[in-house]
Design a protein around this motif. Structure first.
Motif, short mmCIF file in Angstrom:
data_model
loop_
_atom_site.label_atom_id
_atom_site.label_comp_id
_atom_site.label_asym_id
_atom_site.label_seq_id
_atom_site.Cartn_x
_atom_site.Cartn_y
_atom_site.Cartn_z
N ARG A 1 -2.74 4.34 -0.83
CA ARG A 1 -2.19 4.05 -2.17
C ARG A 1 -2.56 5.12 -3.18
NH1 ARG A 1 -3.33 -0.94 -5.04
NH2 ARG A 1 -5.35 -0.88 -4.00
N ASP B 1 -2.96 8.23 -2.31
CA ASP B 1 -2.04 9.32 -1.93
C ASP B 1 -0.76 9.23 -2.76
OD1 ASP B 1 -3.87 9.73 0.11
OD2 ASP B 1 -2.47 9.35 1.75
N GLU B 2 -0.21 8.00 -2.84
CA GLU B 2 1.05 7.79 -3.57
C GLU B 2 0.88 8.16 -5.04
OE1 GLU B 2 3.73 7.29 -1.98
OE2 GLU B 2 2.55 7.09 -0.13
N SER C 1 2.95 11.10 -7.02
CA SER C 1 3.76 10.82 -8.21
C SER C 1 3.35 11.71 -9.38
CB SER C 1 3.60 9.36 -8.66
OG SER C 1 3.97 8.50 -7.62
N ARG D 1 1.72 16.10 3.77
CA ARG D 1 2.63 15.73 2.68
C ARG D 1 2.24 16.34 1.34
NH1 ARG D 1 1.03 9.61 1.78
NH2 ARG D 1 3.22 9.49 1.22
N GLU E 1 1.33 1.75 -9.81
CA GLU E 1 2.26 2.13 -10.89
C GLU E 1 1.62 2.24 -12.27
OE1 GLU E 1 6.14 0.26 -11.45
OE2 GLU E 1 6.40 0.57 -9.28
#
Lengths: 142, 169
Positions: B15, B17-18, B22, B44, B128
């Motif tokens: 998470r 990483d995400e 972003s 990535r 988010e």
């Protein structure tokens, strides 16, 4: 007084280093994990979790030889499982042992801390609400 | 702005990483560093020129990256939290959750809640809102004043008690 300090690399190690600054002792030595990441300890063990009992048992001879070589008056650990192993080796060799549970455990003593309660000379928590008869609160690092 | 993301020294943290990806896409001019944790898949991150990612940095490298960061985003590990509080470094926390298999239990949530309560540092249960807070750099930097004095006082009192205990053992 000579103190042998033990903690795995990362947050436990960060707490151990700060703890050493608070203690008056004549001589200190350090046991840690992750030799590739830092060279600041005198002795190293392989990292393992308290749930992987066999990996701990396998390293007990190494922990015993570290304690024999270091000849401390007192062993202090802030965790995690490798620190517990060194503390246990010290217990087997008749040394005084002190477990200081990580400040990261604010709701419940860590599993390693609960095991340390079975044999350590003293177990400390860094959260007053977790103090019981056997586990004392004497302050915290933050 | 220079942001350090740190997933700790034990495991990877998908998470986080995400979140890193972003922020890297949204802020090409920022300089991002990510310590992704052992076992993280780093491919990535390779295509992003504003991001330097590595599973683990050695202690010396990490501390110079840390010193240079304007903001630290951490998995709510104690090493980062203590260093940030001691140095008055602004930081945000994304604690690992046991139900997502990110740690053995929810002690990082407990830690994040406790640190947030005592020192007023924000923590985020989800990616988010964390990303939004990072992107809004101003908000992230406007954190409570350095709590150095409080920490010094806590430690002085703790040290006194510890030394007394050791004499009795």
């Amino acid at each position: 007084m000579k103190v042998l300090f033990a903690a795995s690399f990362g947050g436990h190690w960060a707490q151990l280093k700060r703890l050493t600054e608070l203690l008056a002792c004549d001589e200190r030595e350090f046991v840690s994990t992750a030799r590739e990441q830092h060279q600041s300890a005198d002795y190293y063990l392989d990292d393992f979790s308290v749930r992987e009992l066999w990996r701990g048992v396998r390293q007990l001879p190494r922990a015993l030889s570290i304690v024999r070589k270091s000849r401390p008056d007192l062993i202090i650990s802030t965790g995690a499982a490798p620190g517990l192993l060194v503390l246990f080796a010290g217990f087997l060799l008749g040394k005084k042992t002190l477990w200081v549970d990580s400040i990261a455990n604010s709701r419940r003593l860590s599993l390693s801390g609960r095991v340390a309660k079975l044999f350590a000379s003293q177990v400390l928590t860094q959260w007053p609400e977790l103090a019981t008869g056997r586990v004392r609160y004497l302050g915290r690092l933050l | 702005m220079r942001v350090l993301f740190a997933a700790g020294t034990q495991f990877s943290f998908p998470r986080l990483d995400e979140a890193v990806l972003s922020v890297a896409r949204e802020r090409p001019a920022w300089k991002l560093v990510y310590q992704a944790g052992p076992g993280a898949s780093l491919q990535r991150f390779a295509s992003l020129p504003n991001l330097q990612a590595q599973a683990l940095f050695n202690a010396g490298e990490f501390s110079s990256i840390f010193d240079n960061a304007d903001l630290v985003v951490t998995h709510a590990g104690m090493g980062n939290i203590m260093a940030c509080l001691e140095q008055g470094k602004p930081f945000l926390m994304l604690p690992r959750l046991a139900r997502l298999g990110e740690h053995r239990n929810d002690h990082q949530v407990d830690t994040a809640e406790a640190i947030s309560r005592i020192y007023g540092v924000p923590f985020f249960p989800d990616v988010e809102p964390l990303v939004e807070a990072v992107l809004d750099g101003q908000a992230a930097l406007a954190l409570p004043a350095a709590p150095a004095q409080r920490i010094r006082d806590e430690r002085r009192a703790f040290g006194k008690q510890l030394n007394a205990l050791i004499q009795q053992l």
